[in-house]
Design a protein around this motif. Structure first.
Motif, PDB file in Angstrom:
ATOM      1  N   GLU A   9    -135.331 -16.169  -2.408  1.00  0.00           N
ATOM      2  CA  GLU A   9    -134.642 -14.738  -2.031  1.00  0.00           C
ATOM      3  C   GLU A   9    -134.743 -15.469  -0.324  1.00  0.00           C
ATOM      4  O   GLU A   9    -135.302 -15.617  -0.417  1.00  0.00           O
ATOM      5  CB  GLU A   9    -136.185 -13.850  -2.241  1.00  0.00           C
ATOM      6  CG  GLU A   9    -135.344 -12.275  -1.246  1.00  0.00           C
ATOM      7  CD  GLU A   9    -137.164 -11.357  -1.778  1.00  0.00           C
ATOM      8  OE1 GLU A   9    -136.792 -11.207  -2.473  1.00  0.00           O
ATOM      9  OE2 GLU A   9    -137.931 -11.007  -0.290  1.00  0.00           O
ATOM     10  N   ARG A  11    -133.588 -12.184   3.086  1.00  0.00           N
ATOM     11  CA  ARG A  11    -133.407 -11.737   4.051  1.00  0.00           C
ATOM     12  C   ARG A  11    -132.467 -11.779   5.057  1.00  0.00           C
ATOM     13  O   ARG A  11    -132.541 -12.815   5.935  1.00  0.00           O
ATOM     14  CB  ARG A  11    -134.763 -11.475   4.863  1.00  0.00           C
ATOM     15  CG  ARG A  11    -136.047 -11.125   3.877  1.00  0.00           C
ATOM     16  CD  ARG A  11    -136.299 -10.080   3.202  1.00  0.00           C
ATOM     17  NE  ARG A  11    -137.404  -9.697   2.373  1.00  0.00           N
ATOM     18  CZ  ARG A  11    -138.870  -9.434   2.638  1.00  0.00           C
ATOM     19  NH1 ARG A  11    -139.043  -8.992   3.664  1.00  0.00           N
ATOM     20  NH2 ARG A  11    -139.042  -9.290   1.515  1.00  0.00           N
ATOM     21  N   ARG A  46    -132.437  -7.488   1.722  1.00  0.00           N
ATOM     22  CA  ARG A  46    -133.622  -8.466   0.580  1.00  0.00           C
ATOM     23  C   ARG A  46    -132.023  -9.054   0.113  1.00  0.00           C
ATOM     24  O   ARG A  46    -131.336  -8.178  -1.278  1.00  0.00           O
ATOM     25  CB  ARG A  46    -134.138  -8.007   0.201  1.00  0.00           C
ATOM     26  CG  ARG A  46    -135.257  -9.158  -0.409  1.00  0.00           C
ATOM     27  CD  ARG A  46    -136.016  -9.034  -0.872  1.00  0.00           C
ATOM     28  NE  ARG A  46    -136.641  -7.081  -1.105  1.00  0.00           N
ATOM     29  CZ  ARG A  46    -137.937  -6.804  -1.439  1.00  0.00           C
ATOM     30  NH1 ARG A  46    -138.476  -7.306  -2.216  1.00  0.00           N
ATOM     31  NH2 ARG A  46    -138.438  -5.737  -1.019  1.00  0.00           N
TER      32      ARG A  46
END
Length: 133
Positions: A9, A11, A46
């Motif tokens: 993940e 941002r 995200r």
């Protein structure tokens, strides 16, 4: 095929072209994305994904300046047919497994790649493997 995998993940800012810039290092390195979701939050977006080569993806994203978070998940190839996801969710529920989050994408050979984040990923793998291999 069902197994434990790692999702990554990052941002990204809420701006035009942010997703394209975030994914460019993966494209340039020839990394295929198996499952993907991008969501918006208050101050940023995200981007969460499972790739064919998370080690290389992590390296390329870090080199591009992203902070990469990782989490163990279940990746399962489900049949791409009406009710397939509902059926898998019912199998997990019958086994007493809570699905905290899930997302998916079209796979190959008539399959649908679904990522499950559960309260017991190892048990989820065993449960789904019994039904789908």
């Amino acid at each position: 095929m069902t197994g434990l995998k790692t999702e990554i993940e990052i941002r990204i800012p809420h701006s035009v072209g942010a997703l394209a810039r975030a994914l460019a290092p993966l494209r340039e390195a020839g990394i295929n994305i198996l499952a993907f979701i991008a969501t918006g939050e208050y101050r940023h977006g995200r981007v969460t994904m499972v790739t064919q080569n998370n080690e290389l993806a992590r390296k390329e994203l870090k080199k591009a300046g992203f902070t990469v978070l990782e989490k163990e998940i279940v990746l399962s190839e489900l049949p791409d047919r009406s009710g397939g996801l509902a059926e898998a969710a019912a199998f997990l529920a019958q086994a007493g497994i809570n699905i905290k989050a899930c997302y998916g994408t079209k796979g190959i050979h008539g399959a649908y790649n679904v990522v499950f984040d559960t309260n017991d990923n190892k048990k989820a793998v065993a449960t789904l493997s019994r039904h789908y291999g």
